[in-house]
Design a protein around this motif. Structure first.
Motif, short mmCIF file in Angstrom:
data_model
loop_
_atom_site.label_atom_id
_atom_site.label_comp_id
_atom_site.label_asym_id
_atom_site.label_seq_id
_atom_site.Cartn_x
_atom_site.Cartn_y
_atom_site.Cartn_z
N GLY A 136 0.80 -1.20 0.00
CA GLY A 136 0.00 0.00 0.00
C GLY A 136 0.84 1.25 0.00
N THR A 137 0.26 2.32 0.53
CA THR A 137 0.90 3.63 0.54
C THR A 137 0.93 4.17 1.96
OG1 THR A 137 -1.18 4.83 0.25
CG2 THR A 137 -0.08 4.05 -1.75
N ALA A 138 1.49 5.37 2.10
CA ALA A 138 1.50 6.02 3.40
C ALA A 138 0.08 6.29 3.88
CB ALA A 138 2.29 7.32 3.34
N LEU A 139 -0.87 6.40 2.94
CA LEU A 139 -2.25 6.69 3.32
C LEU A 139 -2.98 5.43 3.78
CD1 LEU A 139 -4.30 8.98 3.52
CD2 LEU A 139 -4.96 8.50 1.15
N ALA A 140 -2.80 4.33 3.11
CA ALA A 140 -3.47 3.09 3.48
C ALA A 140 -2.57 1.91 3.17
CB ALA A 140 -4.80 2.96 2.74
N ARG A 141 -2.25 1.14 4.19
CA ARG A 141 -1.35 0.02 3.93
C ARG A 141 -1.63 -1.14 4.88
NH1 ARG A 141 3.15 3.37 6.21
NH2 ARG A 141 3.63 2.55 8.29
N ILE A 142 -1.07 -2.30 4.52
CA ILE A 142 -1.16 -3.51 5.31
C ILE A 142 -0.11 -3.44 6.41
CG2 ILE A 142 -1.01 -6.02 5.30
CD1 ILE A 142 -3.37 -4.94 3.70
N ALA A 143 -0.55 -3.53 7.67
CA ALA A 143 0.36 -3.32 8.80
C ALA A 143 0.76 -4.61 9.50
CB ALA A 143 -0.26 -2.36 9.82
N GLY A 144 -0.06 -5.66 9.40
CA GLY A 144 0.25 -6.89 10.11
C GLY A 144 -0.85 -7.91 9.89
N TYR A 145 -0.80 -8.98 10.66
CA TYR A 145 -1.75 -10.08 10.54
C TYR A 145 -2.49 -10.24 11.85
CZ TYR A 145 -3.51 -14.46 8.48
OH TYR A 145 -4.30 -15.43 7.92
N LYS A 146 -3.80 -10.51 11.78
CA LYS A 146 -4.65 -10.56 12.97
C LYS A 146 -5.06 -12.00 13.29
CE LYS A 146 -7.79 -9.19 16.08
NZ LYS A 146 -9.00 -8.49 15.63
N LEU A 147 -4.82 -12.40 14.55
CA LEU A 147 -5.29 -13.67 15.08
C LEU A 147 -6.19 -13.38 16.28
CD1 LEU A 147 -1.86 -15.58 14.98
CD2 LEU A 147 -3.74 -15.76 13.34
N VAL A 148 -7.00 -14.35 16.67
CA VAL A 148 -7.96 -14.14 17.75
C VAL A 148 -7.95 -15.34 18.69
CG1 VAL A 148 -10.37 -13.66 18.33
CG2 VAL A 148 -9.42 -12.75 16.21
N ALA A 149 -7.62 -15.07 19.95
CA ALA A 149 -7.52 -16.16 20.92
C ALA A 149 -8.83 -16.45 21.64
CB ALA A 149 -6.44 -15.84 21.96
N ASP A 150 -9.71 -15.43 21.75
CA ASP A 150 -10.97 -15.64 22.47
C ASP A 150 -11.97 -14.58 22.04
OD1 ASP A 150 -9.98 -13.36 23.78
OD2 ASP A 150 -10.52 -14.05 25.78
N GLY A 151 -13.03 -14.41 22.83
CA GLY A 151 -14.09 -13.49 22.47
C GLY A 151 -14.18 -12.28 23.38
N SER A 152 -15.39 -12.02 23.90
CA SER A 152 -15.70 -10.82 24.66
C SER A 152 -15.99 -11.17 26.11
CB SER A 152 -16.94 -10.14 24.03
OG SER A 152 -17.58 -9.27 24.92
N ASN A 153 -15.36 -10.44 27.04
CA ASN A 153 -15.61 -10.72 28.46
C ASN A 153 -17.05 -10.44 28.85
OD1 ASN A 153 -12.97 -11.54 29.00
ND2 ASN A 153 -12.29 -9.47 29.48
N GLN A 154 -17.58 -9.27 28.46
CA GLN A 154 -18.95 -8.96 28.83
C GLN A 154 -19.95 -9.84 28.09
OE1 GLN A 154 -16.89 -6.94 27.20
NE2 GLN A 154 -17.93 -5.60 25.74
N GLY A 155 -19.49 -10.47 27.01
CA GLY A 155 -20.31 -11.45 26.30
C GLY A 155 -20.08 -12.87 26.79
N PHE A 156 -19.21 -13.01 27.81
CA PHE A 156 -18.90 -14.29 28.45
C PHE A 156 -18.26 -15.28 27.48
CE2 PHE A 156 -22.41 -12.32 30.74
CZ PHE A 156 -21.91 -12.29 32.05
N THR A 157 -17.59 -14.75 26.45
CA THR A 157 -16.82 -15.62 25.56
C THR A 157 -15.32 -15.36 25.67
OG1 THR A 157 -17.21 -14.06 23.73
CG2 THR A 157 -18.68 -15.97 23.88
N GLY A 158 -14.92 -14.40 26.52
CA GLY A 158 -13.50 -14.25 26.83
C GLY A 158 -13.03 -15.48 27.59
N LEU A 159 -11.84 -15.99 27.28
CA LEU A 159 -11.36 -17.24 27.87
C LEU A 159 -10.66 -16.96 29.20
CD1 LEU A 159 -11.14 -20.31 27.23
CD2 LEU A 159 -8.85 -19.83 26.32
N GLN A 160 -11.17 -17.57 30.28
CA GLN A 160 -10.72 -17.22 31.63
C GLN A 160 -9.98 -18.38 32.32
OE1 GLN A 160 -11.22 -14.11 32.29
NE2 GLN A 160 -12.70 -13.75 30.62
N ARG A 161 -9.07 -17.99 33.23
CA ARG A 161 -8.42 -18.98 34.09
C ARG A 161 -9.44 -19.61 35.05
NH1 ARG A 161 -2.86 -16.03 36.31
NH2 ARG A 161 -1.71 -15.95 34.32
N GLU A 162 -10.32 -18.78 35.59
CA GLU A 162 -11.35 -19.23 36.52
C GLU A 162 -12.72 -18.89 35.92
OE1 GLU A 162 -10.56 -20.94 39.11
OE2 GLU A 162 -8.39 -20.61 38.93
#
Length: 439
Positions: free
Chosen positions: A289-315
């Motif tokens: 891309g360009t200075a205006l819009a470019r690819i910055a990295g790669y996105k991975l997802v380990a869990d969901g949302s805490n308030q949605g109760f899909t965040g992954l918890q120790r307890e």
């Protein structure tokens, strides 16, 4: 370059008569600022700046107002989010205080909409809107059995639909949960209309006809015009590809940048659910891309949302035996992160729950043990919501940055304390000060 364009690019503007907040290391304050084209020419006293700018400069009197550096939002979803904004009716906390009010609004839309047409809504949030924890078949079928109805949770990690929407999408009781997602079932084992993670709910909303007729280019331009008016000069897309379910999202972003109409910079992260091979086949590489819009990295997802109760918890969550949902299993997370890092990709990994953050830190440690230079990976944890002291120490050792969403405290802090975690664990939410001190 045509003379008129060149003249505009090189125009000099002086801002004076107000307060210039530089936000340098000393947070110094200046009297005036001069810019030429897209570069800062001078900052300092009014006399010095005016002299440096020269006689032909345009002078803007701030009349006592303040100039700030442009705001950067490190975690947004501008390509997919702009389309969601355009085709789904907002029913969030700023408009309705309760789920009952949301359902009344849905009923009013049903009354004015021909049978069979879809109705889609966004930003419903049971964590802060009083009422049921979800809008299930029970609530949404009562609103209509003739209109497919889809409701997106404010987190973007959950969604709800009525039976008609499931029927329109061809989803029946035999549907299997996708990897890292869930079609929620009731105590009798029957679907109840709640869906966890986009790998599940896209199977429903993908049948919404408006999804096929959107204009993502114009929607993106419109959204960033609005945001730039509020001072945002750099934004992000942390799920590139989630809208089109293909690398076509990158083409939308590039076209917007080339149009001359894009009013903020974009830094984008291709989304893992498409598969690394798909992005590679499309020729998408880091820094495209360009200075205006470019690819910055790669996105991975380990869990969901805490308030949605899909965040992954120790307890388990408060008054529950539920520990949330791993969107990616640890071995898969490590394998994909290593493959991407070996090809030069910086990484941003979503983690809300403390167990998810453990998995992310284990992943970054595995990369280092494999000989990867983590400084080139620029490792980030998106949201990084629940942090223990031992995790902060690991982040410091590995050079991992936290991309906090401080709205978790501002909007959901009470819910986190009273409904999600309890008072003690809620103190671990968004530990900005501790990271600033330690890292």
């Amino acid at each position: 370059m045509p003379n008129a364009v060149l003249a505009q690019a090189e125009a000099t503007i002086v801002f004076k008569g107000g307060t210039i907040l530089t936000v340098d290391a000393d947070f110094s304050v200046a009297e005036a600022l001069a810019i030429r084209g897209n570069k800062i020419l001078a900052v300092g006293s009014e006399d010095t700046v005016v002299e440096t700018a020269g006689a032909g400069a345009k002078v803007i009197d701030l009349e006592g107002r303040t100039v700030l550096p442009g705001f950067i939002d490190a975690h947004t979803h501008v390509v997919s989010g702009s389309v969601v904004d355009s085709i789904m009716d907002y029913v969030g906390m700023a408009r309705f205080a309760t789920a009952a009010q949301v359902l009344e609004h849905i009923a009013s839309r049903v009354a004015e909409t021909p049978a069979g047409e879809w109705l889609a809504f966004r930003n419903f949030d049971p964590a802060v809107q009083d009422g049921p924890d979800a809008l299930t078949f029970r609530e949404l079928d009562a609103a209509s059995g003739e209109h497919p109805i889809f409701v997106l949770n404010a987190s973007g990690h959950l969604a709800y639909a009525n039976s008609k929407a499931f029927e329109a999408a061809g989803i029946g009781e035999d549907i299997e949960n996708p990897e890292g997602g869930e079609f929620v079932r009731d105590e009798n084992g029957n679907l109840n209309g709640t869906m966890k993670n986009n790998v599940a709910f896209l199977q429903v909303v993908g049948s919404y006809p408006a999804m096929a007729s959107v204009d993502p280019f114009e929607d993106l331009i419109r959204l960033l015009d609005n945001w730039s008016a509020k001072g945002l000069t750099t934004v992000s897309e942390l799920s590139l590809g989630a809208l089109a379910q293909s690398p076509a999202d990158a083409q939308v972003m590039a076209a917007a940048a080339q149009s001359g109409r894009l009013s903020a910079r974009i830094r984008a992260y291709p989304f893992y659910t498409l598969g690394a091979d798909v992005w590679d086949a499309a020729g998408i590489v880091p820094n495209d891309g360009t200075a205006l819009a470019r690819i910055a990295g790669y996105k991975l997802v380990a869990d969901g949302s805490n308030q949605g109760f899909t965040g992954l918890q120790r307890e388990p969550y408060l008054d529950s035996d539920d520990r949330g949902l791993a969107y990616m299993q640890p071995d898969e997370l490590k394998a994909i992160a290593l493959e991407r890092a070996e090809k030069g990709w910086p990484l941003a990994i979503h983690g809300n729950g403390d167990a998810a953050i453990d998995n992310i830190l284990d992943t970054y440690e595995a990369l280092r043990e494999a000989g990867i230079d983590l400084s080139k990976v620029r490792p980030r944890i998106e949201h990084c919501s629940i942090l223990h002291d031992d995790q902060i120490a690991r982040m410091k050792d590995l050079g991992v940055s936290a991309s906090f969403l401080i709205g978790h405290v501002h909007f959901w802090g009470v819910a986190m304390r009273d409904n999600v975690f309890g008072a003690e664990k809620a103190q671990l939410l968004d530990r900005c000060q501790e990271l600033a001190r330690e890292i």
